[in-house]
Design an enzyme around this catalytic site. Structure first.
Site, mmCIF file in Angstrom:
data_model
loop_
_atom_site.group_PDB
_atom_site.id
_atom_site.type_symbol
_atom_site.label_atom_id
_atom_site.label_comp_id
_atom_site.label_asym_id
_atom_site.label_seq_id
_atom_site.Cartn_x
_atom_site.Cartn_y
_atom_site.Cartn_z
ATOM 1 N N ARG A 129 -4.939 -17.392 -15.013
ATOM 2 C CA ARG A 129 -3.546 -16.938 -14.975
ATOM 3 C C ARG A 129 -3.390 -15.764 -15.922
ATOM 4 O O ARG A 129 -3.731 -15.871 -17.100
ATOM 5 C CB ARG A 129 -2.590 -18.040 -15.443
ATOM 6 C CG ARG A 129 -2.666 -19.335 -14.727
ATOM 7 C CD ARG A 129 -1.402 -20.152 -14.919
ATOM 8 N NE ARG A 129 -0.410 -19.685 -13.974
ATOM 9 C CZ ARG A 129 -0.489 -19.862 -12.663
ATOM 10 N NH1 ARG A 129 -1.510 -20.499 -12.133
ATOM 11 N NH2 ARG A 129 0.432 -19.406 -11.861
ATOM 12 N N THR A 181 -1.112 -9.740 -10.886
ATOM 13 C CA THR A 181 -1.573 -10.960 -11.541
ATOM 14 C C THR A 181 -3.080 -11.002 -11.336
ATOM 15 O O THR A 181 -3.635 -10.262 -10.524
ATOM 16 C CB THR A 181 -0.975 -12.225 -10.893
ATOM 17 O OG1 THR A 181 -1.393 -12.255 -9.522
ATOM 18 C CG2 THR A 181 0.537 -12.240 -10.958
ATOM 19 N N GLU A 214 -4.241 -8.829 -32.457
ATOM 20 C CA GLU A 214 -3.170 -7.861 -32.192
ATOM 21 C C GLU A 214 -3.722 -6.443 -32.289
ATOM 22 O O GLU A 214 -4.476 -6.120 -33.204
ATOM 23 C CB GLU A 214 -2.026 -8.068 -33.185
ATOM 24 C CG GLU A 214 -1.158 -9.260 -32.809
ATOM 25 C CD GLU A 214 -0.093 -9.556 -33.847
ATOM 26 O OE1 GLU A 214 -0.249 -9.142 -34.995
ATOM 27 O OE2 GLU A 214 0.894 -10.209 -33.475
ATOM 28 N N TYR A 258 -6.717 -14.220 -33.593
ATOM 29 C CA TYR A 258 -5.663 -13.211 -33.490
ATOM 30 C C TYR A 258 -6.284 -11.832 -33.338
ATOM 31 O O TYR A 258 -7.116 -11.437 -34.147
ATOM 32 C CB TYR A 258 -4.772 -13.220 -34.743
ATOM 33 C CG TYR A 258 -3.406 -13.756 -34.406
ATOM 34 C CD1 TYR A 258 -2.584 -13.046 -33.522
ATOM 35 C CD2 TYR A 258 -2.951 -14.957 -34.916
ATOM 36 C CE1 TYR A 258 -1.344 -13.543 -33.166
ATOM 37 C CE2 TYR A 258 -1.709 -15.454 -34.563
ATOM 38 C CZ TYR A 258 -0.912 -14.743 -33.690
ATOM 39 O OH TYR A 258 0.311 -15.230 -33.341
ATOM 40 N N LYS A 282 -4.089 -14.949 -8.339
ATOM 41 C CA LYS A 282 -3.753 -15.247 -6.941
ATOM 42 C C LYS A 282 -4.984 -14.954 -6.074
ATOM 43 O O LYS A 282 -6.008 -15.578 -6.290
ATOM 44 C CB LYS A 282 -2.497 -14.481 -6.543
ATOM 45 C CG LYS A 282 -1.288 -14.915 -7.405
ATOM 46 C CD LYS A 282 0.013 -14.226 -7.062
ATOM 47 C CE LYS A 282 1.117 -14.660 -8.022
ATOM 48 N NZ LYS A 282 2.383 -13.945 -7.788
ATOM 49 N N ASP A 329 3.251 -3.388 -7.116
ATOM 50 C CA ASP A 329 2.977 -4.689 -7.726
ATOM 51 C C ASP A 329 2.146 -5.455 -6.712
ATOM 52 O O ASP A 329 2.675 -6.017 -5.755
ATOM 53 C CB ASP A 329 4.301 -5.391 -8.030
ATOM 54 C CG ASP A 329 4.102 -6.809 -8.563
ATOM 55 O OD1 ASP A 329 2.948 -7.299 -8.554
ATOM 56 O OD2 ASP A 329 5.107 -7.421 -8.980
HETATM 57 C C1 LIG Z 1 3.449 -13.788 -8.585
HETATM 58 C C2 LIG Z 1 4.107 -12.486 -8.700
HETATM 59 C C3 LIG Z 1 4.443 -11.925 -9.950
HETATM 60 C C4 LIG Z 1 4.496 -12.685 -11.254
HETATM 61 O O1 LIG Z 1 3.448 -13.356 -11.687
HETATM 62 P P1 LIG Z 1 3.537 -14.431 -12.870
HETATM 63 O O2 LIG Z 1 2.118 -14.431 -13.343
HETATM 64 O O3 LIG Z 1 4.001 -15.696 -12.258
HETATM 65 O O4 LIG Z 1 4.459 -13.924 -13.912
HETATM 66 C C5 LIG Z 1 4.926 -10.635 -9.980
HETATM 67 N N1 LIG Z 1 5.080 -9.924 -8.861
HETATM 68 C C6 LIG Z 1 4.799 -10.443 -7.653
HETATM 69 C C7 LIG Z 1 5.002 -9.602 -6.432
HETATM 70 C C8 LIG Z 1 4.318 -11.737 -7.525
HETATM 71 O O5 LIG Z 1 4.087 -12.257 -6.313
#
Ligand SMILES: *Cc1c(COP(=O)(O)O)cnc(C)c1O
Length: 428
Positions: A246, A237, A62, A60, A240, A211
């Site tokens: 993840r 993220t 936090e 933990y 990807k 994003d």
């Molecule tokens: C994949 C994605 C997310 C969210 O990612 P998670 O890890 O699945 O919560 C947010 N914004 C965009 C544009 C994405 O393509």
């Protein structure tokens, strides 16, 4: 001393829980035996997976480095500080929060930090390539806040068909005076013009958020322009194109915003951070800082272009007519076939090509059926494939989509997919 203090975790699992071990082993075979073309997926390195599978899951922590609520956090402070330093270097910014459990959590924390319930922000709707967390009515981003969606160029006669309609962004910004303008998408094959978004944001005093969940690896590797210095907030993220574990990440150059984001992540929206994943993020950022990753990011884009060109040559119509990044969106309806995205993705899966159905601009079908197939090259590029293989893959996709689900035709494609998978082993 051995290199790995907690080695052979999967072998240990086989001895202690054969049921789970068998499921994981089968999944390992599935990944090796299929072509992973979901644009948001990738194959993380063994080093990343070793960190995520380590003893760092036990603690933990936090709080933040130097300010924890629990004892015994020295090594966690080290690894989180390392992840933060590497993230800042990688994206060329001043502040990073590496604790968000996922991209959705990163976005939630930013909204929680900057918006009051009912506040207006601008984004792209899910069906045009936006994300669930950008204002979908079933998500907190749409339920508690007020998204106004800016359009793509829907007129097929225009050369920028399928691109963001930047003129509309500017007009709508002045009209709606949003607190925040959000760019960055889940199914958008073109370069994002962050400078144009900055102008629109400045015209109404809005904060600008990118994003970059999908394109983070391309930004890090230099094959897509950086959102900095144009954007106030960047979320992403890490799993990807960035090819880490993840997870999520929040970046900014603004100290005041950074302080608000830290509070909004913890204690605002999360509890204890996933320290094993943060260790994996540190490893992935370290990998992405190496020159090899620049080659990777550029090859991802070259591969997507090769894939797009061959699909076009074979008669398929693509959203926006092509690609600048890692993904390609086949518009089945405009291609003049009756096949839906749902059917197409199923036939491709039967042939060992893993994709997803996706809505296209002005889609006449429901989100569960759709008229599009989204394809990405990040995972195949990680396996070492180049343009020549993309041409082959495009031809296999073409044959599977034209099979009308006929078993022997699909089986023939499946055999060739097997061959490709054998020739391009999973990375280590
Ligand atoms: C994949 C994605 C997310 C969210 O990612 P998670 O890890 O699945 O919560 C947010 N914004 C965009 C544009 C994405 O393509």
């Amino acid at each position: 001393m051995t290199a790995s203090p907690h080695a052979s975790t999967l072998e240990t699992l086989e001895a202690t829980d054969e049921q789970v071990f068998k499921i994981i082993a089968a999944e390992e075979r599935r990944q090796a035996d299929t072509l992973e073309m979901i644009a948001s997926e990738n194959h993380a390195s063994s080093a990343v997976m070793a960190a995520v599978g380590s003893c760092m899951t036990n603690k933990y922590c936090e709080g933040y480095p130097g300010k924890r609520y629990y004892s015994g956090c020295a090594h966690y402070d080290e690894v989180e500080n390392l992840a933060i330093e590497r993230a800042k270097k990688l994206f060329g910014c001043k502040f990073a929060n590496v604790q968000p459990h996922s991209g959705a959590n990163a976005n939630l924390a930013v909204f929680f930090a900057l918006l009051e319930p009912g506040d207006t922000y601008m984004s792209v709707v899910l069906s045009d390539g936006g994300h669930l967390t950008h204002g979908s009515p079933v998500n907190i981003s749409g339920k508690w806040f007020k998204p106004v969606h800016y359009p793509l160029v829907y007129d097929q006669a225009r050369p920028d068909f399928g691109h963001i309609d930047y003129d509309a962004v500017e007009t709508m910004a002045r009209q709606h005076k949003p607190k925040l303008i959000l760019c960055g998408y889940s199914a958008y094959p073109r370069i994002i013009d962050f400078e144009r978004f900055r102008k629109a944001a400045d015209s109404c005093g809005a904060l600008l958020m990118a994003d970059i969940a999908h394109i983070a690896g391309l930004v890090a590797g230099g094959s897509h322009p950086s959102p900095f210095p144009h954007c106030d907030i960047v979320t992403t993220t890490t799993h990807k194109t960035l090819r880490g574990p993840r997870g999520g990440l929040i970046l900014t150059d603004n100290e005041g915003l950074a302080t608000r984001f830290n509070k909004a992540v913890f204690p605002g929206t999360q509890g204890g951070p996933l320290m094993h994943v943060i260790a994996g993020k540190a490893v992935a950022f370290g990998e992405a800082l190496k020159p090899e990753f620049q080659h990777y990011a550029h090859q991802v884009v070259r591969n997507a272009k090769a894939l797009a060109d061959e699909l076009i040559r074979l008669g398929w119509k693509l959203s926006s007519g092509g690609t600048d990044n890692h993904l390609v969106l086949i518009d089945l309806a405009r291609s003049g076939v009756q096949t839906s995205g749902k059917e197409g993705a199923l036939w491709l899966e039967q042939a060992g090509i893993i994709t997803n159905k996706n809505t296209v601009a002005n889609d006449q079908r429901s989100p569960f059926v759709t008229s599009g197939i989204r394809l990405g090259t990040p995972a195949l590029t990680t396996r070492g494939m180049h343009e020549v293989q993309m041409i082959t893959v495009a031809q296999l996709i073409d044959r599977a989509l034209k099979s009308c689900g006929e078993a022997s035709a699909i089986e023939k494609v499946r055999e060739e997919v097997h061959g490709l998978c054998k020739a391009f082993a999973m990375p280590h």
